[in-house]
Design a protein around this motif. Structure first.
Motif, PDB file in Angstrom:
ATOM      1  N   PHE A 125       0.840  -1.207   0.000  1.00 15.46           N
ATOM      2  CA  PHE A 125       0.000   0.000   0.000  1.00 15.46           C
ATOM      3  C   PHE A 125       0.869   1.249   0.000  1.00 15.46           C
ATOM      4  O   PHE A 125       0.374   2.361  -0.033  1.00 15.46           O
ATOM      5  CB  PHE A 125      -0.946   0.007   1.208  1.00 15.46           C
ATOM      6  CG  PHE A 125      -0.246   0.031   2.539  1.00 15.46           C
ATOM      7  CD1 PHE A 125       0.218   1.220   3.081  1.00 15.46           C
ATOM      8  CD2 PHE A 125      -0.042  -1.142   3.237  1.00 15.46           C
ATOM      9  CE1 PHE A 125       0.868   1.237   4.304  1.00 15.46           C
ATOM     10  CE2 PHE A 125       0.604  -1.126   4.467  1.00 15.46           C
ATOM     11  CZ  PHE A 125       1.066   0.067   4.998  1.00 15.46           C
ATOM     12  N   TRP A 126       2.188   1.088   0.026  1.00 13.75           N
ATOM     13  CA  TRP A 126       3.136   2.196   0.060  1.00 13.75           C
ATOM     14  C   TRP A 126       3.683   2.462  -1.342  1.00 13.75           C
ATOM     15  O   TRP A 126       3.530   1.642  -2.254  1.00 13.75           O
ATOM     16  CB  TRP A 126       4.275   1.859   1.012  1.00 13.75           C
ATOM     17  CG  TRP A 126       4.897   0.500   0.752  1.00 13.75           C
ATOM     18  CD1 TRP A 126       5.900   0.198  -0.109  1.00 13.75           C
ATOM     19  CD2 TRP A 126       4.511  -0.737   1.363  1.00 13.75           C
ATOM     20  NE1 TRP A 126       6.175  -1.145  -0.085  1.00 13.75           N
ATOM     21  CE2 TRP A 126       5.346  -1.748   0.815  1.00 13.75           C
ATOM     22  CE3 TRP A 126       3.555  -1.099   2.317  1.00 13.75           C
ATOM     23  CZ2 TRP A 126       5.240  -3.085   1.198  1.00 13.75           C
ATOM     24  CZ3 TRP A 126       3.467  -2.430   2.701  1.00 13.75           C
ATOM     25  CH2 TRP A 126       4.298  -3.399   2.145  1.00 13.75           C
ATOM     26  N   GLN A 141      10.909   3.472   1.781  1.00 15.76           N
ATOM     27  CA  GLN A 141      11.730   2.606   2.611  1.00 15.76           C
ATOM     28  C   GLN A 141      11.321   2.632   4.087  1.00 15.76           C
ATOM     29  O   GLN A 141      11.519   1.660   4.800  1.00 15.76           O
ATOM     30  CB  GLN A 141      13.210   2.999   2.488  1.00 15.76           C
ATOM     31  CG  GLN A 141      13.774   2.807   1.093  1.00 15.76           C
ATOM     32  CD  GLN A 141      15.236   3.195   1.021  1.00 15.76           C
ATOM     33  OE1 GLN A 141      15.723   4.024   1.789  1.00 15.76           O
ATOM     34  NE2 GLN A 141      15.949   2.587   0.093  1.00 15.76           N
ATOM     35  N   ILE A 142      10.776   3.734   4.533  1.00 16.46           N
ATOM     36  CA  ILE A 142      10.362   3.855   5.922  1.00 16.46           C
ATOM     37  C   ILE A 142       9.165   4.789   6.033  1.00 16.46           C
ATOM     38  O   ILE A 142       9.087   5.797   5.314  1.00 16.46           O
ATOM     39  CB  ILE A 142      11.515   4.372   6.819  1.00 16.46           C
ATOM     40  CG1 ILE A 142      11.043   4.516   8.279  1.00 16.46           C
ATOM     41  CG2 ILE A 142      12.073   5.685   6.300  1.00 16.46           C
ATOM     42  CD1 ILE A 142      12.138   4.882   9.251  1.00 16.46           C
ATOM     43  N   VAL A 159      10.033  -0.781   5.381  1.00 16.38           N
ATOM     44  CA  VAL A 159       9.615  -1.624   4.266  1.00 16.38           C
ATOM     45  C   VAL A 159      10.715  -2.640   3.989  1.00 16.38           C
ATOM     46  O   VAL A 159      11.862  -2.279   3.712  1.00 16.38           O
ATOM     47  CB  VAL A 159       9.332  -0.782   3.011  1.00 16.38           C
ATOM     48  CG1 VAL A 159       8.985  -1.694   1.837  1.00 16.38           C
ATOM     49  CG2 VAL A 159       8.193   0.200   3.283  1.00 16.38           C
ATOM     50  N   LEU A 160      10.384  -3.917   4.068  1.00 16.74           N
ATOM     51  CA  LEU A 160      11.342  -4.990   3.836  1.00 16.74           C
ATOM     52  C   LEU A 160      11.117  -5.610   2.462  1.00 16.74           C
ATOM     53  O   LEU A 160      10.008  -5.545   1.919  1.00 16.74           O
ATOM     54  CB  LEU A 160      11.209  -6.067   4.911  1.00 16.74           C
ATOM     55  CG  LEU A 160      11.407  -5.600   6.359  1.00 16.74           C
ATOM     56  CD1 LEU A 160      11.189  -6.758   7.316  1.00 16.74           C
ATOM     57  CD2 LEU A 160      12.782  -5.002   6.545  1.00 16.74           C
TER      58      LEU A 160
END
Length: 375
Positions: free
Chosen positions: A202-203, A208-209, A240-241
């Motif tokens: 959803f990002w 990344q964060i 985010v991984l």
């Protein structure tokens, strides 16, 4: 606000060699300085509140770094003694298990014993081993299942939280008063990670964060909501991984679960954080660490608490018996909480292990010493 906070953190390190500090803790110093800066801020009240909320986020980050619930618990005078190891952080693709697997692979077979929780370390004794008749040992490790291991030396590497909880029963005879007091005084906090897996991102693709600022928060407010009701406001954000192959089972629904265990709860938190999706679905799986409730850790890592100094870490690192008249050391101590400048870190733990290995090598004879890299 980031520039201001980091500048103030740098200032806290300048009290290292001072005989007196203006306040006991890092948190009190930071709040005192922020109050002075805030008094000179111009603009409307909403802007001032937002600045304080942003600063509160940096407080939460620093609490995470220091492994403490509040920076008011972290001593100001020794704060500058902590050293940051140069270079980038290293992440092991397979987790720390991959590192320990490599270590074990280099050892002879059948020298590692697992699933043997230790009940008590008996020292200052004269114990015998059935397989070695006629030889006596000063240390006997008693396990919870009733088995025993006699030894010339024992290196204790259990976490400080475990030592705090088992201090009265883990050693027989008890530790010297000054070492036991050091264990009580050094701080030991808890950090936990919560992993959430979603069906679809959803990002934004380059995200990344997702940093979190709670607009109703302020580091200057002493009356904070109880952690039971608002513990999630200690979150510093979401990282985010990379995607990975899903191998778990969906987390069950909310029945019988606390808020932190309910995937729907985290969807609500992310909506509050401005995910941009009012219908954000719950994560399909979740994994979280529980360092405080884990019986053999009872927390994450150490910090120098108000009332303690770096001398307490050095005292914890000293082997026993402390009397120089004893030719043989019996109990040695390693682990992150025994390294004065690298406490709370993996490299501090590693270096402390090398330190105690070298101590034993030196005890048994210079001819067996092996050179190793030094940091």
């Amino acid at each position: 606000m980031a520039s201001l906070f980091h500048r103030l953190i740098d200032q806290t390190r300048e009290f290292l060699h001072c005989t007196e500090t203006p306040v006991p803790s890092v948190g009190e110093y930071l709040k005192r300085e922020i109050r002075q800066h805030a008094a000179g801020w111009t603009g409307d009240e909403d802007a001032k509140k937002l600045k304080l909320a942003v600063l509160n986020t940096f407080f939460n980050v620093e609490c995470c770094v220091s492994g403490t619930h509040s920076m008011d618990l972290v001593a100001l005078a020794p704060f500058g003694e902590y050293s940051v190891l140069p270079g980038l952080d290293c992440t092991f693709p397979g987790g720390y298990q991959g590192l320990t697997n490599r270590m074990v692979a280099s050892l002879p077979e059948d020298v590692m014993v697992f699933n043997k929780p230790v009940k008590t370390i008996h020292w200052e004794g004269s114990f015998q081993e059935a397989g070695l008749p006629g030889e006596t040992f000063p240390v006997l490790v008693e396990c919870e299942d009733g088995s025993h291991f006699a030894a010339h030396h024992v290196i204790v590497t259990v976490p400080l939280g475990f030592l705090k909880e088992r201090l009265d029963t883990f050693f027989d005879p008890p530790l010297p008063t000054e070492k036991a007091e050091a264990i009580r005084k050094i701080g030991f906090g808890t950090n936990n990670k919560i992993f959430l897996e979603f069906e679809e991102p959803f990002w934004e693709p380059d995200c990344q964060i997702i940093q979190v600022v709670w607009e109703d928060s302020s580091p200057l407010e002493d009356a904070a909501p109880s952690l039971r009701d608002a513990w999630f406001k200690k979150l510093i954000g979401f990282f985010v991984l990379p995607a990975f192959e899903y191998v778990g089972s969906p987390v069950p629904g909310s029945s019988g679960l606390s808020l932190g265990e309910d995937p729907a709860f985290w969807a609500n938190v992310l909506r509050l954080c401005g995910s941009g999706n009012p219908r954000l679905p719950a994560p399909r799986s979740m994994l979280r660490s529980c360092w405080h409730s884990a019986p053999y850790t009872r927390g994450s890592y150490s910090y120098v608490a108000v009332g303690s100094t770096g001398d307490d870490l050095d005292l914890l690192a000293q082997p026993l018996p402390a009397d120089d008249a004893h030719a043989q050391l019996q109990i040695l101590f390693a682990g992150e909480a025994t390294h004065r400048t690298f406490y709370s870190t993996t490299h501090g733990a590693l270096l402390s292990g090398w330190r105690e290995a070298d101590r034993l090598l030196g005890l048994w004879g210079p001819q067996v010493q092996q050179p190793r890299p030094r940091l």
